[in-house]
Design a protein around this motif. Structure first.
Motif, PDB file in Angstrom:
ATOM      1  N   ASP A 106      21.510  24.994   0.459  1.00 28.36           N
ATOM      2  CA  ASP A 106      20.180  24.390   0.372  1.00 28.36           C
ATOM      3  C   ASP A 106      19.570  24.462   1.768  1.00 28.36           C
ATOM      4  O   ASP A 106      20.051  23.814   2.709  1.00 28.36           O
ATOM      5  CB  ASP A 106      20.310  22.927  -0.099  1.00 28.36           C
ATOM      6  N   LEU A 107      18.479  25.257   1.899  1.00 25.77           N
ATOM      7  CA  LEU A 107      17.848  25.432   3.215  1.00 25.77           C
ATOM      8  C   LEU A 107      16.889  24.274   3.463  1.00 25.77           C
ATOM      9  O   LEU A 107      15.826  24.198   2.862  1.00 25.77           O
ATOM     10  CB  LEU A 107      17.103  26.770   3.248  1.00 25.77           C
ATOM     11  N   GLY A 108      17.250  23.374   4.354  1.00 28.32           N
ATOM     12  CA  GLY A 108      16.470  22.141   4.559  1.00 28.32           C
ATOM     13  C   GLY A 108      16.902  21.167   3.487  1.00 28.32           C
ATOM     14  O   GLY A 108      16.202  20.933   2.511  1.00 28.32           O
ATOM     15  N   CYS A 109      18.102  20.605   3.668  1.00 24.37           N
ATOM     16  CA  CYS A 109      18.738  19.912   2.524  1.00 24.37           C
ATOM     17  C   CYS A 109      18.309  18.451   2.372  1.00 24.37           C
ATOM     18  O   CYS A 109      18.791  17.769   1.465  1.00 24.37           O
ATOM     19  CB  CYS A 109      20.260  20.002   2.634  1.00 24.37           C
TER      20      CYS A 109
ATOM     21  N   ASP B 287      25.760  33.040  -2.757  1.00 21.58           N
ATOM     22  CA  ASP B 287      25.358  33.642  -4.040  1.00 21.58           C
ATOM     23  C   ASP B 287      24.042  33.033  -4.522  1.00 21.58           C
ATOM     24  O   ASP B 287      23.232  33.688  -5.159  1.00 21.58           O
ATOM     25  CB  ASP B 287      26.440  33.376  -5.094  1.00 21.58           C
ATOM     26  N   VAL B 288      23.868  31.738  -4.238  1.00 25.92           N
ATOM     27  CA  VAL B 288      22.639  31.046  -4.648  1.00 25.92           C
ATOM     28  C   VAL B 288      22.047  30.380  -3.414  1.00 25.92           C
ATOM     29  O   VAL B 288      22.659  29.507  -2.807  1.00 25.92           O
ATOM     30  CB  VAL B 288      22.922  29.972  -5.723  1.00 25.92           C
ATOM     31  N   VAL B 289      20.846  30.836  -3.034  1.00 22.69           N
ATOM     32  CA  VAL B 289      20.157  30.250  -1.880  1.00 22.69           C
ATOM     33  C   VAL B 289      18.962  29.481  -2.425  1.00 22.69           C
ATOM     34  O   VAL B 289      18.105  30.052  -3.109  1.00 22.69           O
ATOM     35  CB  VAL B 289      19.701  31.346  -0.897  1.00 22.69           C
ATOM     36  N   TYR B 290      18.914  28.178  -2.125  1.00 25.37           N
ATOM     37  CA  TYR B 290      17.866  27.317  -2.690  1.00 25.37           C
ATOM     38  C   TYR B 290      16.975  26.803  -1.569  1.00 25.37           C
ATOM     39  O   TYR B 290      17.464  26.430  -0.486  1.00 25.37           O
ATOM     40  CB  TYR B 290      18.529  26.139  -3.412  1.00 25.37           C
ATOM     41  N   ALA B 291      15.670  26.769  -1.821  1.00 31.03           N
ATOM     42  CA  ALA B 291      14.734  26.218  -0.831  1.00 31.03           C
ATOM     43  C   ALA B 291      13.649  25.438  -1.547  1.00 31.03           C
ATOM     44  O   ALA B 291      13.147  25.875  -2.589  1.00 31.03           O
ATOM     45  CB  ALA B 291      14.118  27.351  -0.013  1.00 31.03           C
ATOM     46  N   PHE B 292      13.310  24.295  -0.994  1.00 27.03           N
ATOM     47  CA  PHE B 292      12.181  23.494  -1.495  1.00 27.03           C
ATOM     48  C   PHE B 292      11.411  23.122  -0.237  1.00 27.03           C
ATOM     49  O   PHE B 292      11.665  22.103   0.389  1.00 27.03           O
ATOM     50  CB  PHE B 292      12.734  22.257  -2.203  1.00 27.03           C
ATOM     51  N   LEU B 293      10.471  23.995   0.171  1.00 27.27           N
ATOM     52  CA  LEU B 293       9.858  23.849   1.486  1.00 27.27           C
ATOM     53  C   LEU B 293       8.356  23.594   1.371  1.00 27.27           C
ATOM     54  O   LEU B 293       7.930  22.480   1.070  1.00 27.27           O
ATOM     55  CB  LEU B 293      10.184  25.079   2.336  1.00 27.27           C
ATOM     56  N   SER B 294       7.550  24.627   1.577  1.00 21.80           N
ATOM     57  CA  SER B 294       6.097  24.518   1.434  1.00 21.80           C
ATOM     58  C   SER B 294       5.568  25.946   1.388  1.00 21.80           C
ATOM     59  O   SER B 294       6.335  26.888   1.641  1.00 21.80           O
ATOM     60  CB  SER B 294       5.506  23.748   2.623  1.00 21.80           C
ATOM     61  N   PRO B 295       4.279  26.135   1.107  1.00 18.35           N
ATOM     62  CA  PRO B 295       3.790  27.527   1.046  1.00 18.35           C
ATOM     63  C   PRO B 295       3.912  28.230   2.408  1.00 18.35           C
ATOM     64  O   PRO B 295       4.122  29.437   2.465  1.00 18.35           O
ATOM     65  CB  PRO B 295       2.318  27.368   0.658  1.00 18.35           C
TER      66      PRO B 295
ATOM     67  N   SER C 119      23.033  38.422  -5.501  1.00 22.10           N
ATOM     68  CA  SER C 119      22.779  37.005  -5.233  1.00 22.10           C
ATOM     69  C   SER C 119      21.365  36.656  -5.703  1.00 22.10           C
ATOM     70  O   SER C 119      20.596  37.530  -6.108  1.00 22.10           O
ATOM     71  CB  SER C 119      22.976  36.703  -3.747  1.00 22.10           C
ATOM     72  N   VAL C 120      21.039  35.374  -5.652  1.00 20.08           N
ATOM     73  CA  VAL C 120      19.719  34.960  -6.136  1.00 20.08           C
ATOM     74  C   VAL C 120      19.109  33.942  -5.171  1.00 20.08           C
ATOM     75  O   VAL C 120      19.791  33.047  -4.678  1.00 20.08           O
ATOM     76  CB  VAL C 120      19.789  34.400  -7.585  1.00 20.08           C
ATOM     77  N   PHE C 121      17.816  34.139  -4.921  1.00 17.11           N
ATOM     78  CA  PHE C 121      17.062  33.200  -4.097  1.00 17.11           C
ATOM     79  C   PHE C 121      16.195  32.359  -5.035  1.00 17.11           C
ATOM     80  O   PHE C 121      15.465  32.894  -5.864  1.00 17.11           O
ATOM     81  CB  PHE C 121      16.194  33.976  -3.096  1.00 17.11           C
ATOM     82  N   VAL C 122      16.305  31.038  -4.916  1.00 17.44           N
ATOM     83  CA  VAL C 122      15.562  30.136  -5.798  1.00 17.44           C
ATOM     84  C   VAL C 122      14.620  29.292  -4.949  1.00 17.44           C
ATOM     85  O   VAL C 122      15.058  28.594  -4.028  1.00 17.44           O
ATOM     86  CB  VAL C 122      16.521  29.174  -6.544  1.00 17.44           C
ATOM     87  N   SER C 123      13.327  29.360  -5.257  1.00 20.07           N
ATOM     88  CA  SER C 123      12.375  28.526  -4.530  1.00 20.07           C
ATOM     89  C   SER C 123      11.766  27.513  -5.494  1.00 20.07           C
ATOM     90  O   SER C 123      11.203  27.881  -6.521  1.00 20.07           O
ATOM     91  CB  SER C 123      11.275  29.384  -3.910  1.00 20.07           C
ATOM     92  N   ASN C 124      11.901  26.264  -5.125  1.00 22.28           N
ATOM     93  CA  ASN C 124      11.321  25.193  -5.941  1.00 22.28           C
ATOM     94  C   ASN C 124       9.832  25.099  -5.611  1.00 22.28           C
ATOM     95  O   ASN C 124       9.445  24.847  -4.463  1.00 22.28           O
ATOM     96  CB  ASN C 124      12.039  23.880  -5.602  1.00 22.28           C
ATOM     97  N   SER C 125       8.995  25.318  -6.593  1.00 21.02           N
ATOM     98  CA  SER C 125       7.539  25.097  -6.540  1.00 21.02           C
ATOM     99  C   SER C 125       6.719  26.115  -5.760  1.00 21.02           C
ATOM    100  O   SER C 125       5.530  26.253  -6.009  1.00 21.02           O
ATOM    101  CB  SER C 125       7.193  23.718  -5.967  1.00 21.02           C
ATOM    102  N   PHE C 126       7.315  26.788  -4.772  1.00 18.94           N
ATOM    103  CA  PHE C 126       6.497  27.664  -3.935  1.00 18.94           C
ATOM    104  C   PHE C 126       6.940  29.115  -4.100  1.00 18.94           C
ATOM    105  O   PHE C 126       8.039  29.488  -3.689  1.00 18.94           O
ATOM    106  CB  PHE C 126       6.584  27.223  -2.469  1.00 18.94           C
ATOM    107  N   ALA C 127       6.046  29.886  -4.716  1.00 21.64           N
ATOM    108  CA  ALA C 127       6.364  31.299  -4.948  1.00 21.64           C
ATOM    109  C   ALA C 127       6.188  32.069  -3.642  1.00 21.64           C
ATOM    110  O   ALA C 127       5.474  31.629  -2.741  1.00 21.64           O
ATOM    111  CB  ALA C 127       5.434  31.853  -6.012  1.00 21.64           C
TER     112      ALA C 127
END
Ligand SMILES: C[S@@+](CC[C@H](N)C(=O)[O-])C[C@H]1O[C@@H](n2cnc3c(N)ncnc32)[C@H](O)[C@@H]1O
Length: 264
Positions: A132-135, A191-199, A217-225
């Motif tokens: 989690d990048l910025g956990c 394998d799974v990189v998750y981020a919930f940051l900002s635009p 692997s997969v990059f997952v961004s919460n809310s910000f494409a």
């Protein structure tokens, strides 16, 4: 120049303009003047001068002089103000530089991350490594560390107070957290990189993802494409804020990837 610095500078410009105007017009409008009127003029002028800043900044510029004058009338202890400032800085240290405040992933989104881990485990037959990048407070790190499909769950965080809380959290409930800048975190081992940051950081983060993440692997961004990049999948969740998870499957091994890649 950072927005914070620009906003402060504009307050000083407004104060100088007001001081000169009061000095020049002292024969037209005889003093004394109502302090509230002067404060309101300062607020209005600062807000007007901030027309190029986003709208919420204009509101902050308007409310700041009123708040300061109100606090002085109420004789709020300056140490209390300092304490509040320090606490806010400890929590939101990344806002000024990264334009990323602290807000937390909710439980529905966490369940979606669990589904993702299960799906990937089912397809690949191996445990997944999650970061989690910025956990924040390490809620996701702890949650993922408890899933049997997850081999290692790491969070990186640089804001002092969230980092401190997250260290306690993982010490108590599992996972790992490092006081590490996300930009200095090597993504190749996950394998799974998750981020919930900002635009704001998304284009730069996408560049990093392309450089470092491995195929499969997969990059997952919460809310910000990622602007201009087609996600492999978009998961629309049924929580109140109708969270969208943008999934970017890394299909080609990095290094020679072009800047923009339309995933399949
Ligand atoms: C929106 S919060 C998300 C918290 C957590 N990932 C969650 O989903 O619940 C973003 C977090 O990223 C952190 N952050 C911002 N820039 C960072 C950086 N360069 N390195 C590490 N952490 C950073 C902030 O301090 C904040 O805690």
């Amino acid at each position: 120049m950072g927005k914070l610095f620009r906003a402060l500078l504009l307050q000083f410009v407004a104060l100088s303009v007001l001081a000169i105007a009061v000095y020049l017009l002292r024969h037209v409008f005889t003093p004394p003047y109502s302090v509230w009127v002067l404060v309101l003029m300062q607020a209005g002028l600062a807000a007007a001068l901030s027309w190029r800043l986003p709208v919420w900044w204009r509101w902050i510029q308007f409310l700041l002089p009123l708040g300061l004058y109100g606090a002085s009338l109420l004789q709020v202890n300056p140490w209390l103000s300092l304490l509040i400032f320090v606490l806010l800085w400890l929590v939101f240290a990344n806002v000024n530089k990264e334009r990323v405040p602290l807000y937390l992933t909710n439980s529905v989104t966490r369940q979606a991350l669990k589904v993702l881990a299960e799906e990937r485990f089912g397809q690949q037959g191996v445990q997944q490594r999650f970061v989690d990048l910025g956990c924040g407070l390490a809620g996701n790190v702890v949650y993922m560390s408890r899933l049997p499909q997850i081999e290692h769950s790491l969070g990186v965080e640089t804001a002092p107070l969230p980092y401190f809380i997250s260290r306690l959290h993982v010490w108590w409930r599992g996972g790992e957290v490092r006081a590490q800048d996300l930009w200095k975190t090597d993504l190749s081992g996950f394998d799974v990189v998750y981020a919930f940051l900002s635009p704001e950081p998304m284009p730069k983060l996408w560049h990093k993802v392309q450089q470092e993440m491995r195929a499969g692997s997969v990059f997952v961004s919460n809310s910000f494409a990622v602007p201009g990049v087609e996600p492999s999948q978009v998961w629309e969740l049924s929580d109140r804020r109708q969270t969208r998870l943008y999934l970017y499957e890394i299909t080609t091994s990095s290094m020679s990837l072009p800047e923009k890649r339309v995933a399949d």
